[in-house]
Motif scaffolding. Structure first.
Motif, PDB file in Angstrom:
ATOM      1  N   SER A  49       0.819  -1.218   0.000  1.00  0.00           N
ATOM      2  CA  SER A  49       0.000   0.000   0.000  1.00  0.00           C
ATOM      3  C   SER A  49       0.848   1.261   0.000  1.00  0.00           C
ATOM      4  O   SER A  49       0.319   2.357  -0.236  1.00  0.00           O
ATOM      5  CB  SER A  49      -0.935   0.003   1.209  1.00  0.00           C
ATOM      6  N   LEU A  50       2.148   1.147   0.250  1.00  0.00           N
ATOM      7  CA  LEU A  50       3.041   2.301   0.260  1.00  0.00           C
ATOM      8  C   LEU A  50       3.793   2.466  -1.061  1.00  0.00           C
ATOM      9  O   LEU A  50       4.638   3.343  -1.187  1.00  0.00           O
ATOM     10  CB  LEU A  50       4.052   2.173   1.410  1.00  0.00           C
ATOM     11  N   PHE A  51       3.471   1.623  -2.039  1.00  0.00           N
ATOM     12  CA  PHE A  51       4.178   1.647  -3.317  1.00  0.00           C
ATOM     13  C   PHE A  51       3.197   1.819  -4.469  1.00  0.00           C
ATOM     14  O   PHE A  51       2.022   1.464  -4.372  1.00  0.00           O
ATOM     15  CB  PHE A  51       4.956   0.346  -3.529  1.00  0.00           C
ATOM     16  N   LYS A  52       3.691   2.358  -5.554  1.00  0.00           N
ATOM     17  CA  LYS A  52       2.990   2.331  -6.831  1.00  0.00           C
ATOM     18  C   LYS A  52       3.662   1.273  -7.684  1.00  0.00           C
ATOM     19  O   LYS A  52       4.860   1.354  -7.967  1.00  0.00           O
ATOM     20  CB  LYS A  52       3.061   3.687  -7.532  1.00  0.00           C
ATOM     21  N   VAL A  53       2.892   0.265  -8.070  1.00  0.00           N
ATOM     22  CA  VAL A  53       3.440  -0.890  -8.775  1.00  0.00           C
ATOM     23  C   VAL A  53       3.075  -0.791 -10.248  1.00  0.00           C
ATOM     24  O   VAL A  53       1.893  -0.672 -10.599  1.00  0.00           O
ATOM     25  CB  VAL A  53       2.921  -2.213  -8.178  1.00  0.00           C
ATOM     26  N   THR A  54       4.069  -0.809 -11.098  1.00  0.00           N
ATOM     27  CA  THR A  54       3.863  -0.826 -12.542  1.00  0.00           C
ATOM     28  C   THR A  54       4.592  -2.025 -13.128  1.00  0.00           C
ATOM     29  O   THR A  54       5.429  -2.652 -12.459  1.00  0.00           O
ATOM     30  CB  THR A  54       4.378   0.472 -13.192  1.00  0.00           C
TER      31      THR A  54
END
Length: 309
Positions: free
Chosen positions: A46-51
């Motif tokens: 939830s603390l990351f933006k995953v691409t």
């Protein structure tokens, strides 16, 4: 003069403690693997933006940005929260009334009718969800549904049960009530069967009608079972997914959007892993808070009851 300590007793105590720790180790390992690790993993994601790039995940640390977006801009999730709250309160209320009534009917049935009624009442809960979705689609379908067929035969206008935003959520509620009322019935029946018959017979001398017996005797004695059943059903109703996914997919619009389907949509359809994780964390803590409050109320009531005795 104090007797000398027996060294063998101390050795035995240490061995017993060691054995207790070794016995608990498999349970602790399973708990960490199946509960603690997934929760910690969600918190981290939830603390990351995953691409995704070339089939590999790229993690960009964004801190609390996913939570800011969730509380400030994510409208579909909060529509799901509103629908889930309406859904939970409505279906649990109806299921408790129906389940308790069904349990009373079985308790008052004879030895021949009791197993037959029990089997009939428990039938919906053993049907697989995919079968339930298909069956109710055939029943509520707009063009070929059983209900609309009967309405047409009676000369009445047909209804779009699953496509009308004003009644679609109510249709989902009807399916859930049909599916999960047997669960409530089973717990209510177990609670009624566990009541002290001697206390019931003595208390019945002071009442003059069935309703007085229910209000002043049976319901107060059944209250712990009722509270636990309500808590179970509220938690399970917050996890509703199958009926929505199979019947309406959250539509039309957001009229049947629920929390679990919002999270599923964000995770798997929109591939927003960080936002979906933030939604999951918020939902998890909300449900955990409800469990803590309910447990506190149950313990408080048990303590008050023990003090009165």
């Amino acid at each position: 003069m104090k007797p000398a300590a027996n060294p063998q007793t101390g050795d035995t105590t240490k061995r017993n403690k060691r054995w207790v720790y070794l016995s608990l180790a498999p349970v602790i390992i399973v708990f960490l693997a199946l509960s603690a690790f997934p929760v910690l993993n969600l918190l981290g994601l939830s603390l990351f933006k995953v691409t995704w790039q070339d089939g590999s995940a790229i993690y960009d640390f964004v801190g609390m940005e996913n939570y800011k977006y969730l509380f400030n801009e994510e409208e579909i999730y909060w529509a799901g929260v509103r629908n889930t709250l309406i859904f939970a309160v409505s279906v649990v209320t109806v299921q408790m009334l129906l389940g308790f009534t069904m349990a009373l009917a079985v308790m008052r049935a004879g030895s021949f009718g009791r197993p037959i009624l029990t089997g009939i009442f428990l039938l919906p809960i053993v049907i697989p969800p995919i079968v339930i979705g298909t069956m109710w689609r055939l029943i509520m379908g707009r063009e070929f549904g059983l209900i609309n067929g009967l309405l047409s035969m009676a000369g009445l206008p047909t209804v779009d049960w699953l496509g009308n935003p004003d009644i679609a959520l109510g249709s989902i509620m009807l399916v859930d009530i049909w599916h999960w009322t047997p669960f409530v019935f089973l717990l209510m029946l177990a609670g009624l069967e566990s009541l002290d018959t001697e206390v019931l017979e003595a208390a019945r001398l002071d009442v003059t009608s069935f309703w007085q017996e229910m209000r002043h005797i049976v319901v107060p004695m059944m209250l712990p079972t009722i509270v636990i059943t309500v808590v179970f059903r509220i938690i399970l109703s917050f996890k509703v997914f199958d009926e929505v996914y199979l019947l309406t997919s959250g539509g039309p619009g957001t009229s049947t959007e629920v929390v679990n389907f919002s999270i599923y949509r964000v995770f798997f359809s929109q591939d927003r892993v960080g936002d979906g994780s933030a939604m999951s964390v918020v939902t998890l803590f909300a449900v955990a808070l409800m469990i803590i409050v309910a447990n506190g109320l149950i313990q408080r009531r048990s303590g008050n009851k023990g003090g009165e005795e």
